[in-house]
Design a protein around this motif. Structure first.
Motif, PDB file in Angstrom:
ATOM      1  N   GLN B 293       0.837  -1.201   0.000  1.00  0.00           N
ATOM      2  CA  GLN B 293       0.000   0.000   0.000  1.00  0.00           C
ATOM      3  C   GLN B 293       0.874   1.253   0.000  1.00  0.00           C
ATOM      4  O   GLN B 293       1.594   1.536   0.970  1.00  0.00           O
ATOM      5  N   ARG B 309       2.741  -1.358   6.443  1.00  0.00           N
ATOM      6  CA  ARG B 309       2.410   0.034   6.665  1.00  0.00           C
ATOM      7  C   ARG B 309       2.149   0.776   5.367  1.00  0.00           C
ATOM      8  O   ARG B 309       2.519   0.300   4.302  1.00  0.00           O
ATOM      9  N   LEU B 310       1.511   1.931   5.500  1.00  0.00           N
ATOM     10  CA  LEU B 310       1.272   2.791   4.348  1.00  0.00           C
ATOM     11  C   LEU B 310       2.546   3.592   4.071  1.00  0.00           C
ATOM     12  O   LEU B 310       3.139   4.145   4.992  1.00  0.00           O
ATOM     13  N   VAL B 311       2.966   3.628   2.813  1.00  0.00           N
ATOM     14  CA  VAL B 311       4.153   4.394   2.435  1.00  0.00           C
ATOM     15  C   VAL B 311       3.724   5.519   1.495  1.00  0.00           C
ATOM     16  O   VAL B 311       3.021   5.278   0.519  1.00  0.00           O
TER      17      VAL B 311
END
Lengths: 355, 355
Positions: B293, B309-311
């Protein structure tokens, strides 16, 4: 007596992913050990007693404010049911303080600025406080500009008022100017009679209340019930919802007659984005500012904020890396203003958990 | 019968932080769904029966190999007590297979390469297998160079041997050349009679064993006890610890007489670093290759490998972001070769948990 009103309602999204709806900028320690609001309170030590310090913030931040500012009397933490720009916020605080202390002078300060030289800051406040004693006078703190900033509003003063001996003094304000383009900003800087608008104000509660009544009567009327009355949460939320959202600069300062500015010569920053945090941070070799555990190899002028993980940056210059538990930001230092767009996008995609 | 020997002993550190001591490159799915070693085995389907596929790897990776290759007979997974370059590895495997099948031909393949066109790959192998039937002939697979690479060794062949009709054929090898500088690489490319050295070999077990005996007798002697004998782990680890570490290229191929190369015209990569992974990955708009994501804003030609995690990547081009549970890499795409230095540094700093 001298009172302080710290405005802490902001929900700044430019410090994503560190700042979230639940923990906006003013409650983060992005510069130094203290959070920005803790530093703002500490900065008043020796000039305003803590029992006279008030904070106006959004309802949802009252608990955070209490826990971060245990020394501030809990009844001094004023909750806004809705955020309505600075004029309603200040009018509410002015009525609240005036009720307790009809002879009050209030110093209005944003919760999320950084000021380096505290003693110079105190001198500036004292000159402003003295000036604010004059009938109906409204005082603002300006900042001597150090470069042609396009991110700040400007205040033009009457150069005649400059003390020939160079002593600090309150100067008559001619005009307030919106954020300029670079060309205009350079003209302002060269002219020598423009200061940055810091959003800090000093006035007697009776002076600001009569100025609000005169220049933005509908704002005044929304809160007029408070005059002499007890606290009443229902009426208060009625006041805010009925009140137009308007800034004190536009609503009052640009219209009032007796407006003065004290040119603060202390180092000041409104810490507008991660680039500003880098500029304010201590740098190691290669000009890297590192918080947490990080390895830099052939990298320079980077801001790295690691949390629970090891961060390695290789072969890159001028980048910002902010690592949090659930989200990670990698951004060029000159693109930090665009982080707002990422947050907006997260909202549109219903990725609310990340904002 | 035709047998395969997949060399899977590598502990590549150039894919940190995804690759670790416990999970080196060949066991990762950094290109496509399969891990690289799974893809290497799948690629042999239709040309070598799975019961004839052998893997030589370090003791510590035997379990991982078994679990990733359930179809490969567990007795075909050969453990090296210590890693000693390719010559001992191949000699060990040759004795092991020769004992089971004195008429065996073995195809030696690295576990961590990517090959796009499987049918062309099969054609190439078949031509090599046919040539390897000739007495004492040793065959290697070369790759038609597509640019002046400085990261590969080269093989010079006799241009006279090129089939005028352009049919695939085994060509006599004149010399093996080490990794060249750019200037030399360009000369190789222009000459038209140089191929990339892919590290893939084809030979009969009796051919390679007699060549080892002739050219690197001390390596041969270390494993000679295996001739006709039962497996013996004690003797085996004695063999490896007593054996000099030497590559089959240097030890045998550069010295033997009957060495041939089949020019493979399939797309091939040894996937040397994250940049190679980017080149092999599917790109979305702006040429970004994204796994997991991620949000890209004003960013192009980036490789982003997110995990839990969101990057978010903002205002950056040509960077590599690899996110893992405990460590994060942010690297310029042209600096991915330097990641080894970070891993070396982690060792010197005793930060072994991260490697």
């Amino acid at each position: 007596m001298i009172h302080a009103v710290i405005m802490a309602g902001g929900i700044g999204s430019r410090f994503w992913p560190r700042s979230r709806r639940t923990s906006p900028k003013q409650f983060l320690s992005i510069v130094g050990q203290n959070t920005l609001i803790q530093a703002t309170v500490a900065r008043l030590q020796g000039i305003i007693p803590v029992e006279n310090i008030h904070v106006v913030t959004n309802e949802r931040y009252v608990e955070t404010t209490r826990s971060q500012l245990p020394a501030v009397p809990s009844e001094n933490i004023l909750a806004e049911p809705v955020s309505r720009n600075t004029a309603p916020c200040i009018t509410y605080a002015a009525f609240h303080i005036h009720r307790k202390d009809p002879d009050a002078t209030m110093v209005v300060l944003p919760a999320d600025h950084v000021i380096a030289d505290v003693s110079r800051f105190h001198e500036t406040l004292k000159v402003g406080i003295a000036k604010s004693a004059e009938e109906q006078s409204l005082v603002t703190i300006g900042i001597e500009p150090t470069y042609p900033a396009t991110g700040y509003g400007y205040i033009q003063f009457d150069p005649e008022d400059r003390d020939p001996k160079g002593n600090l003094s309150a100067l008559f304000v001619r005009t307030f100017a919106e954020k300029p383009n670079l060309e205009t900003a350079e003209r302002f800087l060269d002219s020598g009679d423009f200061l940055w608008n810091s959003g800090m104000f000093i006035w007697r509660t009776d002076s600001i209340l009569s100025a609000v009544q005169q220049h933005i009567p509908d704002v005044y009327d929304s809160f007029a019930w408070m005059d002499g009355a007890e606290e009443n949460l229902d009426k208060l939320s009625e006041s805010f919802s009925s009140c137009p959202g308007i800034s004190i600069d536009y609503g009052v300062m640009e219209r009032a007659d007796k407006v003065y500015v004290v040119p603060g010569s202390f180092d000041w920053s409104d810490v507008g984005d991660w680039k500003a945090v880098y500029d304010l941070s201590e740098k190691g070799k290669e000009g890297n500012a590192i918080e947490g555990q990080a390895i830099v190899h052939d990298a320079s002028r980077c801001l790295i904020s690691a949390q629970d993980r090891l961060v390695a940056v290789v072969g890159l210059n001028d980048i910002v890396v902010v690592d949090t538990e659930d989200a990670l930001l990698v951004c060029h230092k000159n693109a930090t203003q665009r982080i707002k767009n990422v947050v907006d996008y997260l909202y549109t995609q219903r990725l609310d958990d990340y904002v």
